[in-house]
Write an enzyme that holds these catalytic residues in place. Structure first.
Site, PDB file in Angstrom:
ATOM      1  N   GLY A 239       0.766  -1.239   0.000  1.00 43.79           N
ATOM      2  CA  GLY A 239       0.000   0.000   0.000  1.00 43.79           C
ATOM      3  C   GLY A 239       0.790   1.277   0.000  1.00 43.79           C
ATOM      4  O   GLY A 239       0.202   2.361  -0.161  1.00 43.79           O
ATOM      5  N   PRO A 274       4.348  -5.384  -0.927  1.00 40.10           N
ATOM      6  CA  PRO A 274       4.347  -4.177  -1.762  1.00 40.10           C
ATOM      7  C   PRO A 274       4.135  -4.497  -3.234  1.00 40.10           C
ATOM      8  O   PRO A 274       4.632  -5.503  -3.739  1.00 40.10           O
ATOM      9  CB  PRO A 274       5.748  -3.595  -1.542  1.00 40.10           C
ATOM     10  CG  PRO A 274       6.596  -4.785  -1.233  1.00 40.10           C
ATOM     11  CD  PRO A 274       5.704  -5.755  -0.492  1.00 40.10           C
ATOM     12  N   GLY A 275       3.384  -3.669  -3.899  1.00 42.06           N
ATOM     13  CA  GLY A 275       3.204  -3.816  -5.341  1.00 42.06           C
ATOM     14  C   GLY A 275       3.662  -2.551  -6.045  1.00 42.06           C
ATOM     15  O   GLY A 275       4.779  -2.457  -6.554  1.00 42.06           O
ATOM     16  N   ARG A 276       2.798  -1.546  -5.992  1.00 47.43           N
ATOM     17  CA  ARG A 276       3.059  -0.273  -6.675  1.00 47.43           C
ATOM     18  C   ARG A 276       4.447   0.303  -6.388  1.00 47.43           C
ATOM     19  O   ARG A 276       5.135   0.764  -7.298  1.00 47.43           O
ATOM     20  CB  ARG A 276       2.002   0.739  -6.213  1.00 47.43           C
ATOM     21  CG  ARG A 276       1.986   2.034  -6.990  1.00 47.43           C
ATOM     22  CD  ARG A 276       1.045   3.044  -6.303  1.00 47.43           C
ATOM     23  NE  ARG A 276      -0.252   2.482  -5.990  1.00 47.43           N
ATOM     24  CZ  ARG A 276      -1.305   2.482  -6.814  1.00 47.43           C
ATOM     25  NH1 ARG A 276      -1.215   3.063  -7.984  1.00 47.43           N
ATOM     26  NH2 ARG A 276      -2.446   1.931  -6.440  1.00 47.43           N
ATOM     27  N   ARG A 312      -5.953   3.638 -15.400  1.00 45.77           N
ATOM     28  CA  ARG A 312      -6.013   4.372 -14.131  1.00 45.77           C
ATOM     29  C   ARG A 312      -6.656   5.758 -14.238  1.00 45.77           C
ATOM     30  O   ARG A 312      -7.462   6.111 -13.378  1.00 45.77           O
ATOM     31  CB  ARG A 312      -4.629   4.457 -13.479  1.00 45.77           C
ATOM     32  CG  ARG A 312      -4.029   3.078 -13.154  1.00 45.77           C
ATOM     33  CD  ARG A 312      -2.731   3.176 -12.365  1.00 45.77           C
ATOM     34  NE  ARG A 312      -2.965   3.696 -11.040  1.00 45.77           N
ATOM     35  CZ  ARG A 312      -2.755   4.943 -10.663  1.00 45.77           C
ATOM     36  NH1 ARG A 312      -2.225   5.807 -11.494  1.00 45.77           N
ATOM     37  NH2 ARG A 312      -3.053   5.334  -9.453  1.00 45.77           N
ATOM     38  N   CYS A 342     -13.737   4.882 -28.018  1.00 44.40           N
ATOM     39  CA  CYS A 342     -15.014   5.584 -28.080  1.00 44.40           C
ATOM     40  C   CYS A 342     -15.678   5.695 -26.720  1.00 44.40           C
ATOM     41  O   CYS A 342     -16.702   5.051 -26.447  1.00 44.40           O
ATOM     42  CB  CYS A 342     -15.921   4.894 -29.082  1.00 44.40           C
ATOM     43  SG  CYS A 342     -15.147   4.852 -30.692  1.00 44.40           S
TER      44      CYS A 342
HETATM   45  C1  PLP Z   1      -3.149  -4.925  -4.176  1.00 42.78           C
HETATM   46  C2  PLP Z   1      -2.667  -5.567  -2.927  1.00 42.78           C
HETATM   47  C3  PLP Z   1      -1.354  -5.343  -2.480  1.00 42.78           C
HETATM   48  C4  PLP Z   1      -0.415  -4.396  -3.160  1.00 42.78           C
HETATM   49  O1  PLP Z   1      -0.809  -3.074  -3.000  1.00 42.78           O
HETATM   50  P1  PLP Z   1       0.131  -1.873  -3.476  1.00 42.78           P
HETATM   51  O2  PLP Z   1      -0.652  -0.670  -3.139  1.00 42.78           O
HETATM   52  O3  PLP Z   1       0.346  -2.032  -4.935  1.00 42.78           O
HETATM   53  O4  PLP Z   1       1.396  -1.966  -2.696  1.00 42.78           O
HETATM   54  C5  PLP Z   1      -0.939  -6.038  -1.364  1.00 42.78           C
HETATM   55  N1  PLP Z   1      -1.761  -6.884  -0.706  1.00 42.78           N
HETATM   56  C6  PLP Z   1      -3.021  -7.100  -1.091  1.00 42.78           C
HETATM   57  C7  PLP Z   1      -3.868  -8.041  -0.331  1.00 42.78           C
HETATM   58  C8  PLP Z   1      -3.527  -6.452  -2.218  1.00 42.78           C
HETATM   59  O5  PLP Z   1      -4.788  -6.654  -2.594  1.00 42.78           O
END
Ligand code: PLP
Length: 414
Positions: A239, A274-276, A312, A342
């Site tokens: 997050g 972490p992802g983003r 996004r 469109c």
């Molecule tokens: C999407 C998600 C993440 C990653 O979130 P980021 O905001 O991209 O870091 C981690 N854990 C869970 C359970 C998610 O759904």
């Protein structure tokens, strides 16, 4: 780490001019930087140094095999939300024993697939899922390692679509139900209680909501221990946000040190999702201006990328910087940067000051996360190519989809 910079008047990805990528592979295409992904991962790994910890990259942010493979080689674990993502991680060389399975709707087939593979943990999100997992695991003669995703009911102060830790969200188990469900899980033969997890939302720019959530979770962990259920790990979710525009963000180390300090002497292994923040600023979307259209109220720059490539802005009104690859000296004008799809929601940037002409290349910045992974074929548009740059080297890690592939599985009836 700046993956993308102007050199001799041309925007580069590491040491490669983006112009040469566009010439070779066409547009639109996603361009990622290996160095940026690796340095973002190392920030996490380094901040955990000295603790038993595992960074589990959230695959949904960017699930290209090459990206997953880079992270697997650094020792990363993975947080998945589907059987498809499980297959990707394994194909990319990720280890099953480092995989977490999140998500509110795991099917029986997905549970079997993950149990066969031998994943690290199921992050369970409801009582129904707990019951189902117990039955599936028992039928396979296995015990499923589980964590409950507990909803701490804190406000993450982010966009409602990416806020997940409030009572009204579909995610996780209500704080008030967690104790009962842990005690139930501990007594079920097909389950092995190993941890606890929370994830309160995405693109968070402040540490306080994370700390508020962690404090509530730790209070619960201590209570649970008193009731005879000891946990081996705590999963702090993901997050942490990135800078898209002018957001002020804590450094990864600042964020993690603040969280880790709250753990005190508790001997819990740390998991992170972490992802983003690992991939977002390591990628951009390269697009070409097709037309400039001067309306009565607005000017439009119509480009060859669209909402099907990068959803996004349409979905969250998200901001992405729009940067000319070869800046011009001319006086800028204000444009809405829009795609050919469109839909009026098909825009990538609004009211941007740009000095551009048809044929110019634009970079849509910070597109490494939730870009390609959320793309679609809407309007029968082949999905963009993906390119991974490593120093001077250019790797095509997913070719542009062909027109034939758009309907290759379809058929007509007699
Ligand atoms: C999407 C998600 C993440 C990653 O979130 P980021 O905001 O991209 O870091 C981690 N854990 C869970 C359970 C998610 O759904």
């Amino acid at each position: 780490m700046t993956a993308f910079s102007l050199r001799d008047g041309v925007l580069h990805a590491e040491s490669v001019p983006l112009e040469s990528i566009a010439r070779e592979f066409g547009t639109p295409c996603y361009v990622y930087s290996r160095a940026a992904i690796e340095s973002a991962y190392r920030e996490y790994a380094d901040a955990c140094d000295g603790r038993e910890a595992l960074v589990c990259y959230a695959v949904k942010a960017n699930s290209n095999l090459a990206v997953l493979n880079l992270l697997a080689r650094l020792g990363s674990g993975f947080d998945i939300v589907s059987g498809g993502e499980l297959a990707r991680v394994l194909a990319a060389g990720g280890l099953a024993e480092n995989i977490l399975f999140s998500g509110v709707g795991k099917t029986e087939a997905e549970m079997r697939q993950a149990l066969e593979a031998g994943i690290l943990c199921f992050n369970v999100e409801s009582e129904g899922e707990l019951d189902r997992l117990d039955i599936v695991a028992t039928s396979m003669g296995k015990r499923a390692p589980i964590s409950l995703r507990v909803n701490p009911d804190v406000d993450a102060h982010t966009h409602p679509y990416i806020s997940t830790g409030l009572k009204e969200n579909k995610f996780g188990i209500a704080y008030g139900d967690a104790l009962r469900l842990y005690l139930k899980a501990a007594a079920l033969p097909g389950l092995k209680v190993t941890g606890i997890d929370f994830h309160i939302g995405s693109q968070l720019t402040q540490i306080e909501p994370f700390l508020a959530a962690l404090d509530k979770i730790l209070e619960f962990v201590d209570r649970l221990k008193g009731d005879g259920v000891s946990l081996a790990h705590i999963d702090l979710g993901g997050g942490l946000g990135i800078r898209y525009q002018d957001e002020e963000l804590p450094a990864v180390a600042t964020y993690l040190h603040a969280l880790l300090a709250r753990l005190g002497t508790r001997r819990l292994k740390i998991l992170l999702e972490p992802g983003r923040s690992l991939v977002g600023n390591a990628g951009l979307l390269l697009t070409r201006v097709e037309y400039l259209k001067h309306g009565e109220d607005k000017n439009f720059a119509i480009v060859d990328a669209a909402m099907n490539d990068l959803m996004r802005p349409a979905l969250y009104q998200a901001w992405h910087d729009v940067v000319p690859v070869i800046p011009r000296a001319a006086a800028p004008q204000t444009y809405d940067v829009v795609g050919p799809v469109c839909e009026s929601g098909d825009w990538l940037g609004r009211d941007r000051l740009l000095a551009i002409a048809p044929g110019d290349l634009l970079a849509i910045m910070s597109a490494g996360a939730y870009g390609m992974s959320m793309s679609s074929n809407y309007n029968s548009r082949p999905r963009a190519a993906e390119i991974l740059v490593d120093g001077r080297q250019i790797h095509l890690v997913r070719p542009r989809e062909s027109r034939e592939s758009l309907f290759s599985g379809e058929c007509v009836i007699p």
